[in-house]
Write an enzyme that holds these catalytic residues in place. Sequence first.
Site, mmCIF file in Angstrom:
data_model
loop_
_atom_site.group_PDB
_atom_site.id
_atom_site.type_symbol
_atom_site.label_atom_id
_atom_site.label_comp_id
_atom_site.label_asym_id
_atom_site.label_seq_id
_atom_site.Cartn_x
_atom_site.Cartn_y
_atom_site.Cartn_z
ATOM 1 N N TRP A 94 28.780 -22.053 -4.941
ATOM 2 C CA TRP A 94 27.864 -20.933 -4.832
ATOM 3 C C TRP A 94 28.373 -19.692 -5.553
ATOM 4 C CZ3 TRP A 94 26.571 -21.780 0.986
ATOM 5 C CH2 TRP A 94 25.332 -22.424 1.088
ATOM 6 N N THR B 14 4.491 -11.425 6.836
ATOM 7 C CA THR B 14 5.713 -11.300 6.039
ATOM 8 C C THR B 14 5.355 -11.118 4.570
ATOM 9 O OG1 THR B 14 5.841 -13.664 5.740
ATOM 10 C CG2 THR B 14 7.107 -12.732 7.543
#
Length: 530
Positions: A432, A168
């Site tokens: 958020w 990754t």
Amino acid sequence: MMDTQLTLPFLLRRSESYFGDKEIVTRLPDRSFHRYTYRDAARRARALAVGLQGLGLERGDRVATLCWNHYQHHEAYLGIPSGGFVLHTLNLRLHPNDLAYIANHAEDKAVIVDRSLVPLLDTFLAQTSIEHVLVVEDSYEELVADSDAGAWVDPELNENEAAAMCYTSGTTGVPKGVLYSHRSTVLHTLGVAAGNPMGLGVSEQDVILPVVPMFHANAWGYPYLATMIGAKLVYPGPHLDPESLLEDFVEEGVTWTAGVPTIWLGILAMLDADPGRWDLSRMKGMLVGGSAAPRAMIAGFKQRHGLDVVHGWGMTETSPVASTAQLPGDLAAADEETQFDYVAMQGMPLSFVELRHRDDEGVILPWDGESMGELEIRGPWVAAGYYNTPEQADRWTDDGWFKTGDIVSMHPRGFIQIKDRSKDVIKSGGEWISSVELENALMAHPAIVEAAVIAVPDEKWDERPLAAVVLREGQTATADDLRAFLAPDFAKWWLPDRFEFISEIPKTSVGKFRKTELRDMFTTEAVVQP
Ligand code: AMP
């Protein structure tokens, strides 16, 4: 029913039997084109498998590649797994220390390397246990020429054996390896082929040019997909600048292409600058993923150039394609602006892929388009663990789902909307703020080329958004202008307090915004407001 093993040698047999004359075209480093057929590719892939056996490699041994997108890399994609070895694509944009770590962790035994990348290999080769170096157009060519493809014997692989692996590209922590099995690769190929995003699915009649590097997540499966369906393939080699790609599209009659948004932003700018220059009438669709495709870009391609962007989402851990913009009939018939809203989301899962999102307490959240939680995924081409990395086992839930680290909401129609990577979310006064939504909106401003939004510490609110902005050459905009531009679409407390005007957004090895670097740049420096 027959217990047919789903393995990659099947693709070699099928492509040469049914599409043997179809072409694979590569733009070489000297810019000329190399052309050959699927029949040639299958023969050379088998010769490669035989050659690797001749070097003494054994079943399951890892064979690395350090290459751009070209026909030899294509041969490696098929020949290495068909010999019973494991194709390990090394990302040529990584730091040599990371490459050394990855090649060691994977225990690579051999490497196929482009001649132009030999200097890079030399910076870390001595730190690895790689025994065989095969240089493209040199010792690689000799190995293939000296090996008899006819001596290849199907190793009768079990479908659960490893075919390939990829590490990754995470921006923090050590790289983590994902092992793809023959079965997961075959099912991913079938899954992508069965997906028909926006009614633009690909077939034998298509001409596919994967811009996405073959060292990034299996080139999103295109080498295998094109081989299975018999579509003409065009590999751009190292020439990834907008002009070369546009030339390739026109000259080879490309109908389908795929890559990260940065590439398409460059192409859109070039088309806008000289709209009549390129005849892209054969282009059916462009798959854009890897980072959020800005809505303004999707609309720009369609409205100014009649080109369709198909948005997709995936991860190295998910092979990678997991969802694409599948517009059900009523949405496909909706007005253009509504369609853009949907395409700008990250789409619906492919068949056999399942998605859910949960809050911090583990409660599964509703598809209300608002509740934000971490996206979890399961399916036959989703990793069940990282290679030899037991300390990462907590990325999987007790009931067998992979925790993606992406914070999303789910639209009532089942579309995912990515709001942030969990490490990038901005929490202001306990609420958020989605950096992705702000970025998307800013990139619709005519003076802006690119924008990335990050959280910076704030005494009162804990965190506040800061926007790093790259202005188009010769254009100006002030922080107040940009705030005023955003104001109609966002709550006041979402608007970035700070705007920083920079010449380029730092990017990762696969072209994503490197927000860690932006945070380092701006959490210490004084505020600069124009
Ligand atoms: P990688 O494994 O390097 O392909 O990175 C996977 C990550 O890229 C995902 O977890 C997402 O955070 C991000 N990503 C991929 N596709 C998209 C997309 N269409 N929109 C937003 N983020 C994306």
